[in-house]
Write an enzyme that holds these catalytic residues in place. Structure first.
Site, PDB file in Angstrom:
ATOM      1  N   LYS A  37       1.036  -0.995   0.033  1.00 12.89           N
ATOM      2  CA  LYS A  37      -0.514  -0.057   0.256  1.00 12.89           C
ATOM      3  C   LYS A  37       0.711   1.564  -0.232  1.00 12.89           C
ATOM      4  O   LYS A  37       0.680   2.289  -0.951  1.00 12.89           O
ATOM      5  CB  LYS A  37      -0.550   0.184   0.504  1.00 12.89           C
ATOM      6  N   THR A  38       2.276   1.291   0.614  1.00 14.13           N
ATOM      7  CA  THR A  38       2.778   2.557   0.460  1.00 14.13           C
ATOM      8  C   THR A  38       3.182   2.654  -1.482  1.00 14.13           C
ATOM      9  O   THR A  38       3.307   3.845  -0.926  1.00 14.13           O
ATOM     10  CB  THR A  38       3.940   2.051   1.836  1.00 14.13           C
ATOM     11  N   ASP A  79      -3.281   7.592   4.642  1.00 16.15           N
ATOM     12  CA  ASP A  79      -2.373   6.183   4.900  1.00 16.15           C
ATOM     13  C   ASP A  79      -3.057   6.091   6.042  1.00 16.15           C
ATOM     14  O   ASP A  79      -3.788   6.546   7.370  1.00 16.15           O
ATOM     15  CB  ASP A  79      -0.898   6.422   5.041  1.00 16.15           C
ATOM     16  N   GLU A  80      -3.192   4.496   6.867  1.00 18.69           N
ATOM     17  CA  GLU A  80      -3.846   4.724   7.867  1.00 18.69           C
ATOM     18  C   GLU A  80      -4.892   4.407   8.218  1.00 18.69           C
ATOM     19  O   GLU A  80      -5.425   4.576   9.543  1.00 18.69           O
ATOM     20  CB  GLU A  80      -2.445   4.237   9.052  1.00 18.69           C
ATOM     21  N   GLN A  85      -6.697  -3.966  10.947  1.00 17.30           N
ATOM     22  CA  GLN A  85      -5.034  -3.646  11.584  1.00 17.30           C
ATOM     23  C   GLN A  85      -5.106  -2.786  12.323  1.00 17.30           C
ATOM     24  O   GLN A  85      -4.464  -1.703  12.723  1.00 17.30           O
ATOM     25  CB  GLN A  85      -3.972  -3.618  10.538  1.00 17.30           C
ATOM     26  N   ARG A 125       4.071  -9.727  10.719  1.00 16.69           N
ATOM     27  CA  ARG A 125       5.447  -8.710   9.976  1.00 16.69           C
ATOM     28  C   ARG A 125       5.866  -9.948   9.452  1.00 16.69           C
ATOM     29  O   ARG A 125       6.837  -8.966   8.848  1.00 16.69           O
ATOM     30  CB  ARG A 125       5.177  -8.033  11.559  1.00 16.69           C
TER      31      ARG A 125
END
Length: 745
Positions: A34-35, A221-222, A252, A602
């Site tokens: 996504k980044t 973002d997020e 998340q 992660r």
DNA sequence: TAACCTATCTTTTTT
DNA sequence: AGATAGGTTA
């Protein structure tokens, strides 16, 4: 660079990039790039769509993420990209507030208060109120106020709506009002104020119009971790052009405790009925085994957009599960794996230990020291929270903003100059009567009654020093000012004289100095105010350095957005993970489960999970049960490592997980000769065991009769006390006296 | 005023 | 166990 800029992306990612106009929701699973997608989207807008970077705003979660994203966009399209604003919510807000805070009655040099400063302010309020309420601590009041601010509830509406009926609510309301007044007087904002005041400033039409005109293309973002006030800010600015792209993953969302509202992402399509939704489900990070574990765990949550991660990678290593006898063994086995990996050619930096709470880092730190493993702890007792550092920053804060009474109080007797509580009370009385700052009052100390000649002299010295420093602050760069300050207040001597570990603390002071020098290299002609702003907003992983070769230790929260080749998730026990407080509400439990999902995802290559059958908690030995989350992972992908010699593992049915007192006895008896690294030989001694078991003849679940409390059921037994559920609540009874009061029935 | 001792609480998680 | 608040003493 050309139109093929998007070639390196998959179809879905490209679709997200091409949709530059109108509302867009990108549901991006963990590790789905996504980044990367956001970065390319910005590059595509600048390079291929003729959109000026001047009109682009991207909001990220940490400064580090912002910095990296900016660097990557610059790599793609060149220096022009620097004109785009890529920052965190708080930095974005500060940017506006620097220009407009005066409209809200703040001085331009306002100070930012961290949680510690907030608590000090609340403490002084409680003192002045002579409050007798012991139920609410400063910390609870601070978080209550922050929550109210971030959900947009003003003191007035809070007091109208709730506070009449409940003592605690009344106190919260009272403190809320006074707290706001005091921060304003001190020309200070807390973290929540930065957001709230940003919103307030946007209520001015001319400011809003400017902001809308500038930020025509907005990316967040997020998004799953935004709260009400952040939501309002973004949508207010986005309303005109409606070019709003939000990226997130409801699985998340892990900041509910901070007011993050998972509904923000779930309801985006309701807010923007014409929104295009793109799902990124292909994972580029982890092995199929790791993804399978993650998918299985998260499946147990109810609120979830339908989304399943998949990968093209070939199946990887099994997930190792360590069921350890105690916390020390857990550390030993994990560090053994690190050392083994190191011998096989891996680097320390390939390994990361994740835990639920900061307190868990200590055992690992000790273990690393013993084994000469270089490590770094992220977060926790942060560098900037250490007493010696906060003292110096308090000095700088007062020099920057003399209205800041909270920081002035901190330094008025640092280094010690014999100004004590009584003196402070007298000055405070004087300054409150006159409505002036502590600084001004100290300047007028000759007019204050009841002060001795010696104290007056000290106060005059202090005031003169501050005045000189303030004058210097206008000429000298921060590093020079800092140097000057250190020598004038003889701070090094003070540290050496007042702390046992003075040498170590001086190293911190030096590190602070170095960080100023480094910042001055990046920000040319950095003002004192800019510097203080900068240190206020650093986040835990901002200084994560991928080059340096050390083992990383951090909480799962801090690991958000990061990835590591080998991940250990430790302390997978009930009441730790999921945490004790999550047991009572489904939504809290589901947040813990999302946290578990974050932890698992992660890992790139290899995941280790571990728990201990007993460990010291709150300084006392307690028996543990494995986390329910472990049971949500299919056994087929778990590798239950063969235990060390002499400790046969039960491998049948659910029983394997149960820990009983009998089993624990075995542990102690065989403890001395287990096979793991000598440094981590059994720490539990026979004495511990005896102390732990005592002569208390009961077990969890036994019914007992208490002389006073009546019938009860044993809930938990630890080394010092037994917890028993009685009709009117749970009581704790010390083991040494238990048999005097209890009878087994 | 400051140093010292004891009692009490702590563990969510952070910008 | 470790930190800290509060109270007592030099």
């Amino acid at each position: 660079m050309n139109a093929e800029i998007l070639n390196k992306l998959n179809d879905k990612q490209q679709e997200a990039c091409r949709k530059t106009e109108g509302p867009l929701l990108i549901l991006a699973g963990a590790g789905s790039g996504k980044t990367r997608t956001l970065t390319y989207r910005i590059a595509h807008m600048i390079r291929n769509c003729g959109i000026s970077p001047y009109h682009i705003l991207a909001v990220t979660f940490t400064n580090k993420a912002a910095r990296e994203m900016k660097e990557r966009v610059v790599d793609l399209v060149g220096e022009d990209a620097n004109r785009a604003l890529i920052s965190t919510f708080h930095s974005f807000g500060l940017r506006l507030l620097r220009l407009y805070a005066v409209k809200l009655g703040y001085g331009a040099n306002f100070t930012i208060y961290d949680t510690d400063d907030q608590k000090r302010a609340v403490k002084s309020i409680l003192k002045s109120m002579h409050s007798v309420n012991k139920a609410l601590t400063e910390g609870m009041l601070v978080s209550a106020i922050s929550r109210l601010k971030e959900e947009g509830t003003s003191p007035e509406s809070y007091n109208e709506g709730y506070a009449r009926f409940d003592e605690n609510e009344q106190l919260i309301g009272d403190v809320y009002v006074r707290y706001n007044r005091i921060l304003k007087e001190n020309n200070a904002m807390d973290f929540s104020d930065i957001l709230l005041n940003t919103w307030k400033i946007l209520q001015y039409k001319e400011v809003l119009e400017k902001a809308r005109d500038k930020f025509r293309y907005i990316m967040v973002d997020e998004y799953q971790d935004t709260n009400k006030i952040q939501y309002d800010i973004i949508h207010l600015v986005a309303e005109k052009y409606r070019n709003i792209c939000v990226v997130g993953d409801e699985n998340q969302s892990i900041y509910g405790f901070r007011g993050a509202n998972i509904r923000n992402i779930l309801d985006f399509e309701r807010d923007y009925p014409d929104a295009v939704v793109v799902k990124l489900e292909e994972n580029y990070r982890s092995t199929p085994v790791i993804l399978e574990a993650a998918n299985h765990v998260i499946r147990n949550n109810t609120s979830s957009k339908d989304k399943t991660l998949w990968t093209r990678k070939k199946s990887g290593a099994q997930i190792s599960l360590f069921a350890c006898e105690d916390g020390r063994e857990e550390v030993g086995r994990i560090l053994d794996e690190v050392l083994k990996g190191k011998q096989e050619g891996k680097k320390y930096r390939d390994f990361t230990v994740l835990y639920r709470t900061n307190a868990q880092s200590r055992l690992f730190e000790e273990g690393c020291l013993r084994n000469n493993i270089p490590y770094k702890v992220f977060g926790g007792m942060q560098f900037y929270q250490r007493a010696e550092i906060k003292d110096l920053l308090a000095w700088l804060s007062v020099i920057n903003n003399t209205s800041d009474n909270i920081n002035f109080l901190r330094i008025i007797n640092v280094p010690k100059r014999k100004i004590g509580e009584k003196t402070i009370e007298k000055i405070t009385e004087y300054r409150e009567a006159k409505g002036i700052s502590l600084y001004t009052a100290v300047g007028e100390c000759d007019a204050i009654g009841g002060l001795s000649q010696g104290v007056r002299e000290k106060l005059r010295e202090l005031f003169a020093l501050l005045r000189q420093m303030i004058a210097l602050s206008e000429e000298l760069p921060v590093s020079k000012l800092f140097d000057e300050l250190l020598s004038r207040i003889r701070f090094r001597d003070y540290v050496l004289d007042n702390y046992d570990d003075g040498e170590g603390r001086l190293e911190n002071v030096d590190e602070l100095y170095n960080s100023i020098i480094e910042l001055e290299r990046v920000i040319e002609t950095m003002s004192l105010r800019e510097y203080l702003e900068n240190v206020s907003l650093v986040s835990a992983t901002d200084d994560l350095n991928e080059e340096k070769d050390y083992l990383k230790l951090m909480t799962i929260h801090n690991a958000k957005g990061l990835e590591f080749p080998v991940v250990f998730v430790c302390g997978m026990e009930e009441e730790i993970f999921p945490g004790k407080k999550a047991a009572f509400s489904l939504s809290d439990l589901e947040e813990e489960r999302r946290l578990c999902y974050v932890a698992i995802t992660r890992a790139e290559e290899k995941l280790y999970l571990s728990w201990a059958k007993m460990r010291y908690l709150y300084g006392e030995l307690s028996w543990r049960t494995r986390s329910r989350f472990l049971g949500e992972i299919p056994e087929s992908i778990l590798d239950l490592e063969e235990k060390t010699a002499g400790l046969p593992e039960e491998k049948t049915g659910e029983n394997r997980w149960q820990t009983g007192r009998t089993e624990s006895r075995n542990v102690a008896e065989t403890a001395g000769n287990s096979g793991y690294a000598p440094a981590f030989r059994k720490a539990i001694t026979a004495a511990d065991l005896n102390r732990a078991a005592g002569d208390f003849p009961y077990a969890v679940g036994d019914k007992v009769m208490h002389k006073k409390f009546g019938l009860g059921v044993v809930r938990d037994i630890s080394s010092r006390k037994v917890e028993i559920d009685f009709v009117d609540g749970t009581k704790e009874i010390a083991l040494v006296v238990a048999d005097k009061f209890l009878q087994k029935i």
